[in-house]
Design an enzyme around this catalytic site. Structure first.
Site, PDB file in Angstrom:
ATOM      1  N   GLU A 157       5.124  -5.203   8.441  1.00 47.60           N
ATOM      2  CA  GLU A 157       3.760  -5.074   7.925  1.00 47.60           C
ATOM      3  C   GLU A 157       3.249  -6.375   7.310  1.00 47.60           C
ATOM      4  OE1 GLU A 157       3.940  -0.297   6.734  1.00 47.60           O
ATOM      5  OE2 GLU A 157       3.727  -1.812   5.179  1.00 47.60           O
TER       6      GLU A 157
ATOM      7  N   HIS B 193      -1.251   5.128   9.690  1.00 46.42           N
ATOM      8  CA  HIS B 193       0.060   5.781   9.701  1.00 46.42           C
ATOM      9  C   HIS B 193      -0.018   7.104  10.465  1.00 46.42           C
ATOM     10  CE1 HIS B 193       0.074   2.998   6.278  1.00 46.42           C
ATOM     11  NE2 HIS B 193       1.383   2.942   6.420  1.00 46.42           N
TER      12      HIS B 193
ATOM     13  N   HIS C  48      10.992  -3.286   3.259  1.00 44.10           N
ATOM     14  CA  HIS C  48      11.392  -1.890   3.146  1.00 44.10           C
ATOM     15  C   HIS C  48      11.778  -1.340   4.506  1.00 44.10           C
ATOM     16  CE1 HIS C  48       7.099  -1.588   4.119  1.00 44.10           C
ATOM     17  NE2 HIS C  48       7.143  -0.285   4.215  1.00 44.10           N
TER      18      HIS C  48
ATOM     19  N   HIS D 111       0.833  -1.220   0.000  1.00 47.32           N
ATOM     20  CA  HIS D 111       0.000   0.000   0.000  1.00 47.32           C
ATOM     21  C   HIS D 111       0.867   1.269   0.000  1.00 47.32           C
ATOM     22  CE1 HIS D 111      -0.233  -0.619   4.678  1.00 47.32           C
ATOM     23  NE2 HIS D 111       0.804   0.145   4.383  1.00 47.32           N
TER      24      HIS D 111
END
Length: 280
Positions: A240, A59, A193, A12
């Site tokens: 995640e 977030h 990441h 996402h």
């Protein structure tokens, strides 16, 4: 009764949403990524889900470091796109399914999962980017959406095993709902990441592709991966991926892989995408 028929996994990345919103999807940098979702866009038109249970992480828009629930389910009627500092994304509001969401909360909490029930929440790119990747740019989203938020921002995050078990509890809850509904569950986030520190920009293609393979056929083994392995191999934000395990736990043991896609990079992130259908 309601039934979970399929699962979708996807990254996402916020830059994907910006590319869509600014008409850059056919630019040379972005075109290969968006081509990887062509199958899913046609597939979902045929599947026509009534409801998508969308597992994502906030977030620091709906929640902040003062209050971060490990698991939360949104039971409201409607959810607006969040302003993440540059204005809300130009996408439709998300329409919820309060009856099914409340039923899931009741069932899952009675199965000893401590879900936080949220009624009013704005939803950020973690939820809206997957919708855009799957549905394009419609005037209204073509199905109801139940947001399920997972804390993978403030440690400790839930274990992969806990997430996988939660998915199984969600499947049980959905199957005990009286209304006939075609339900999908999506797991979002990842892949490898890291956004800060000396390893910023880390991408581990070997880890990512191993994860993509194992979540299809060996999810129970994959659920046992400890947090340290995600951090060490996939970067600080690679955690995640535990949200994908909620999706996989909600599906049958046997699934049919309809689409597998992997792309590097999108911004500074590896992008993964799966479409899985339950076998009867």
């Amino acid at each position: 009764m309601a039934k979970i028929t399929a699962g979708v996994a996807t990254s996402h990345v916020p830059a994907i949403g910006a590319a869509i919103d600014n008409g850059k999807t056919t630019d040379p940098y972005w075109q290969p990524l968006f081509a990887g979702y062509d199958f899913a866009k046609e597939w979902i038109k045929e599947q026509k889900p009534d409801v998508v249970i969308l597992v994502y992480n906030d977030h620091a828009t709906a929640f902040d470091l003062n209050l971060v629930p490990t698991f939360a389910i949104a039971c409201g009627e409607e959810f607006a796109p969040a302003d993440e500092g540059w204005g809300p994304r130009p996408v439709p509001n998300v329409k919820g399914h309060p009856l099914l969401a409340s039923h899931i909360a009741q069932s899952v909490i009675q199965d000893d999962f401590d879900l936080t029930v949220v009624n009013t929440i704005d939803v950020d790119h973690g939820l809206t980017v997957p919708l855009s990747l799957m549905f394009g740019q419609p005037e209204n989203w073509p199905c109801k959406v139940i947001p399920v938020a997972v804390n993978v921002v403030l440690y400790p995050a839930p274990s992969g095993q806990r997430c996988y078990n939660l998915g199984q509890a969600i499947r049980k809850a959905v199957e005990s709902f009286d209304e006939d509904l075609n339900v999908q569950i999506w797991g979002t986030g990842g892949m490898s990441h890291q956004l800060q520190g000396p390893r910023a920009g880390l991408i581990n293609q070997e880890f990512d592709n191993n994860f993509l393979d194992r979540i299809v056929d060996s999810p129970e083994e994959l659920a046992k991966i400890p947090h340290f392995d995600y951090l060490n191999e996939a970067g600080s934000e690679g955690i995640e991926l535990v949200m994908w395990l909620i999706m996989r736990g909600a599906l049958n043991n046997d699934v049919e892989l309809k689409k597998r896609f992997y792309h590097v990079p999108a911004s500074n992130t590896a992008v993964g995408h799966l479409v899985l259908e339950n076998k009867d």
